[in-house]
Every structure is written in structure tokens, then in C-alpha cells.
Design an enzyme around this catalytic site. Structure first.
Site, mmCIF file in Angstrom:
data_model
loop_
_atom_site.group_PDB
_atom_site.id
_atom_site.type_symbol
_atom_site.label_atom_id
_atom_site.label_comp_id
_atom_site.label_asym_id
_atom_site.label_seq_id
_atom_site.Cartn_x
_atom_site.Cartn_y
_atom_site.Cartn_z
ATOM 1 N N ASP A 341 0.819 -1.208 0.000
ATOM 2 C CA ASP A 341 0.000 0.000 0.000
ATOM 3 C C ASP A 341 0.854 1.260 0.000
ATOM 4 O OD1 ASP A 341 -1.383 2.299 1.281
ATOM 5 O OD2 ASP A 341 -3.063 0.933 1.509
ATOM 6 N N LEU A 368 -5.796 1.748 0.684
ATOM 7 C CA LEU A 368 -5.758 0.897 -0.507
ATOM 8 C C LEU A 368 -5.811 -0.570 -0.096
ATOM 9 C CD1 LEU A 368 -3.011 2.749 -2.571
ATOM 10 C CD2 LEU A 368 -5.479 3.183 -2.511
ATOM 11 N N ASP A 369 -5.064 -0.924 0.933
ATOM 12 C CA ASP A 369 -5.101 -2.291 1.447
ATOM 13 C C ASP A 369 -6.485 -2.643 1.974
ATOM 14 O OD1 ASP A 369 -2.792 -3.819 1.130
ATOM 15 O OD2 ASP A 369 -1.735 -2.794 2.737
ATOM 16 N N HIS A 370 -6.986 -1.855 2.903
ATOM 17 C CA HIS A 370 -8.266 -2.188 3.524
ATOM 18 C C HIS A 370 -9.410 -2.110 2.521
ATOM 19 C CE1 HIS A 370 -7.064 -2.575 7.778
ATOM 20 N NE2 HIS A 370 -6.122 -1.695 7.468
ATOM 21 N N GLY A 373 -9.245 -4.981 0.241
ATOM 22 C CA GLY A 373 -9.592 -6.190 0.977
ATOM 23 C C GLY A 373 -11.094 -6.391 1.093
#
Length: 476
Positions: A341, A368-370, A373
């Protein structure tokens, strides 16, 4: 849950509608979503709050849709998306405490560095990435941060990026949004949809069993998920599937242990085993034979070399839902590059938007990760709903870089969505919980996935890394 749904055409649901459309969802179901708007949440120059709300809202709606289908209900349960819960969940890895100890997030060599002509950001949280970074810079294994700073100050940012990636490490030169848009990888990312999905070539023959009766609606109950993902989006997705009742078995190579705090944060509801896919193929094939979902988070092509491409998996199991996640996308010149991220923010121009080219900034969370996800989990849930209807699975692909493109170019500025003032946000405490388990006493973020009659907590706390057997739980 007492919150009433609002008009699905209301501005506050605009981005949720966009995410839901990208997932192929029925727009009529948006009437089941009720956002709880709060001020002062995930404040940034980019519309992070709107992205986070949309990703969680679409995921919760996908869960409600699947639960209703499997339970034989005419209507999906009402979904509530509270900005406070969303913001807390998006900072889960930062808010976690283990026996009162704050988490270790970034290692000393994972940071910004001045170069001769600008900035570069490195990622060296894992020992093997740190070693590769130092080798690329011709530094000793015990080199200090001062040593790295002195070496990088002599070199151009793009030269550092190329040298470190060439050595298998991670370093990205700071770019502006315009520079990324003109870059070949930026062009390739922009040309693809937010969520790529397609059915397998062969027709399947297995739908989904009805849900057993119970007081809690668990849309993924009885389903088995192989989790072949790391850092952070993939584990967030599978943590969500575990909340919804799936038997999630995370598999890691024995020689690549996970960072302890990261494992604790994303391990709720899962089991964890080690398996060498190069030599223990019989054990893997036994697991695959009874799996419903496979989630992968390795670089495109990494599993293909082991005969585990999405095409190979669905050829053997047309009813399988295969969800693939990457940093840069499965296309373009960077398709096989590693990424995280923080590095995607640097390459795509987000860091300059949140700061300046002279002093780069960052998003208020690893959004961006969360965000990716929760979108990945939503794509899996929607794939399972389609399997229940058609009897065959899906292949879905997402990338952090494509989510970044949606954040920067696909979401209208937050000011256009404000309307009436929202509720106050007094911090994350209302959405934190404490759980005691084999890893100690954990203070952690609650899941933001909320719908009427749904689960409010995971079935069990995280287990030690690699502590579970490489086998499914017994049914019943």
C-alpha cells in the site's frame, strides 16, 4: 438495528452504488443500505472516507445478499455502514494492542529517503526484503539507517528503484499523478475495471447448500476458504469471510513466517498452517478438492509456475471461486513486481497529492489495502451468490493500483457529498473490543460489516502462526 435505509440515489450512497455496480450487483438492493455519516473521519485531500464507506458498504450488502439467498429469504437484511466503525477498521493494524503493547508497524528501513534528485520510499519489514535492499545498495547486512541515507543521497530516485527491484527488494520513486498517468503501468491500470470477473471456461455442477437454522445469519457458513495471501488486503478479505462463518485456512510457506502483530490483527476467526506447495502437493490437492474459495495474494505468475493459475484451478474445479489480488495488476510492465500500500501511494501520485513533491504525505490509513480487501471479500461473496444461482464459480481479480485509480480519478470530491452535518466522531473507542486467546489479551477493531441478524464477532481469536494442521475442520 434501527437505522432506516435512505434513497439509494442520495449522494452519500453514490460511491457505494459505483462499487456495487463494479461487482455486478443488483442496483435494487442498494435500498437496503443505511449509512451513518460522521464528520472528522479519515480526513484527507483525497476522498478516503467515501472510498472506505463504499468498499465496506458493498461488502456488507454482498454478505446480506448471499445470506438471504441461502436462507430462502425474500429480502436481504438491512445493512448499516457507520463511518466510525469503518474508520476504526481501516486502522486496525495501528490500533491493535497485545497485552497492552502497541504494535510494531514499519521497520527502521521502511521509510522515505532523500535521493540526489527527489524522494524514494522503501519497504523492508520482512528480513528477506531488508537483505535484498542492502545488497542492492552494496551495503553490509548490519548497515544502519544512516548508512542507507548516505548511499541514497548520492543516487537518482529512478536508479534506486530499478536497482532495488532488480535485486528482489522494494523501493519506489516518488511520482506526481501526471507522471503516473503517462507511465506505461499507469496507463495499463486505468484501462482495466475496478473489479475484473469472469466465469470459468467449463460449466460447474455444484451450487450452495441452504443455511442451517440459527439465531445468527452466517452467509458463509459451511464454506471452506484457502487463504494464500499476505500483507494486508488479502488477509483483511479472508478475515471478513471468517466473520461470516467460513472455515478459513491460511497457508504459508514454512520459511516465510508472518510478522507477529500483523498476524494477530488479521488472524481473527482463521486457522493457520504451513505447507510447501513445491513438495506437499498431495496435501494441497486434498485441501483443494473440498475448498469453495481460493484467495491468492502473491505476484501474478508466482503460483502459475506451480500449476496453480486461476485457469488451472477452475479447469479442475469449475465451481471454485478464485480471488486474485496483486499490487500493480496482472498486466503491464510492473505486473510481476512486488508492492505494498505505502509504495502504491508513492508511485500513483497519492503521496504528492496528500503532501507536495518536496514533502510527500500519506493517506490517513492504509486505505488501498483495507478498501481492496473489503472489495475482494465482496467479490467472493457475489461469486458465491452467482454459484448458488448457476452452479459454477468465478475468477475475480483486483489490485491496489486500480483501487488507487478509483480513489484519485473515480470518486467525486468529498465536499459534494456532505449535505447536512454528520454525527460527531469522538475516536475509535466505541468500535474496539478486547479478546483473550492464545496470543494474549488483544484490544482490536470490531468488524465494520453489519447487517440485521448478522454476526457481531469472530468465532475465535487468532491462533499462533503455523499452529493448525493443514486440514479442514470436521463438518457438523
Amino acid at each position: 438495528m434501527t437505522t432506516l435505509p435512505i434513497d439509494p440515489a442520495a449522494p452519500v450512497l453514490r460511491e457505494t452504488a459505483a462499487a456495487w455496480a463494479a461487482l455486478g450487483g443488483d442496483p435494487a438492493l442498494l435500498a437496503r443500505v443505511a449509512p451513518v455519516v460522521r464528520d472528522g473521519v479519515l480526513d484527507a485531500r483525497t476522498p478516503v472516507r467515501e472510498l472506505a464507506r463504499a468498499c465496506v458498504g458493498a461488502c456488507a450488502l454482498a454478505a446480506a445478499e448471499l445470506g438471504a439467498r441461502r436462507a430462502g429469504r425474500a429480502d436481504a437484511p438491512l445493512v448499516e455502514v457507520d463511518d466510525g466503525a469503518v474508520a476504526t477498521a481501516f486502522a486496525s493494524e495501528r490500533l491493535l494492542t497485545v497485552d497492552g503493547r502497541a504494535p510494531e508497524t514499519f521497520a527502521p528501513l521502511s521509510r522515505w529517503w532523500r535521493t540526489a534528485d527527489g524522494w524514494v520510499r522503501t519497504h523492508a519489514n520482512y528480513p528477506h526484503h531488508r537483505d535484498r535492499l542492502l545488497r542492492a545498495l552494496a551495503l553490509a547486512p548490519d548497515a544502519s539507517a544512516d548508512d542507507v541515507a548516505a548511499r541514497l543521497a548520492e543516487r537518482a530516485a529512478l536508479d534506486v528503484e530499478g536497482a532495488v527491484y532488480g535485486a528482489g527488494g522494494l523501493a519506489v520513486a516518488l511520482r506526481t499523478p501526471a507522471e503516473w498517468a503517462a507511465h506505461e503501468q499507469g496507463t495499463a491500470v486505468a484501462a482495466h475495471p475496478l473489479v475484473e470477473t469472469r466465469p470459468p471456461e467449463a460449466a460447474g455442477a455444484r451450487g450452495l447448500a441452504p443455511l442451517p437454522g440459527g439465531s445468527v445469519l452466517l452467509p458463509a457458513a459451511g464454506l471452506r476458504v484457502l487463504d494464500l495471501s499476505r500483507v494486508l488486503a488479502g488477509p483483511v478479505a479472508t478475515r471478513t469471510l471468517a466473520l461470516l462463518g467460513a472455515d478459513v485456512l491460511r497457508l504459508d510457506a514454512p520459511w516465510l513466517p508472518e510478522l507477529p502483530d500483523q498476524h494477530a490483527d488479521t488472524g481473527f476467526g482463521k486457522r493457520s498452517a504451513t505447507l510447501d506447495l513445491r513438495t506437499d502437493r498431495a496435501a494441497f490437492e486434498e485441501l483443494l478438492a473440498d475448498a469453495d474459495v481460493v484467495v491468492t495474494g502473491y505476484r501474478p505468475g508466482a503460483l502459475d509456475r506451480l500449476g496453480l493459475s486461476a485457469e488451472a484451478l477452475t479447469e479442475r474445479r469449475p465451481d471454485l471461486v478464485v480471488a486474485q489480488l496483486s499490487a500493480w495488476g496482472a498486466y503491464g510492465p510492473w505486473r510481476e513486481r512486488r508492492g505494498f500500500d505505502s509504495l502504491v501511494q508513492v508511485a500513483t501520485g497519492i503521496a504528492t497529492t496528500e503532501g507536495t513533491p518536496e514533502r510527500p504525505g500519506a493517506l490517513p490509513a492504509q486505505a488501498l489495502d483495507h478498501g481492496t480487501g473489503y472489495l475482494l471479500a465482496a467479490a467472493v461473496l457475489r461469486g458465491l451468490s452467482e454459484r448458488a444461482r448457476e452452479g459454477r464459480g468465478r475468477v475475480v481479480r483486483l489490485s491496489l493500483a486500480r483501487t488507487a485509480a478509483w480513489l484519485t480519478d473515480g470518486i467525486e470530491p468529498a465536499a459534494g457529498d456532505r449535505g447536512a452535518p454528520g454525527l460527531a466522531y469522538d475516536g475509535p473507542e466505541a468500535w474496539l473490543a478486547e479478546t483473550t486467546g492464545p496470543l494474549g489479551r488483544l484490544r482490536h477493531a470490531r468488524s465494520p460489516i453489519t447487517f440485521a441478524g448478522g454476526p457481531t464477532d469472530w468465532a475465535h481469536p487468532p491462533v499462533p502462526w503455523g499452529d493448525s494442521g493443514a486440514q479442514w475442520r470436521a463438518c457438523g
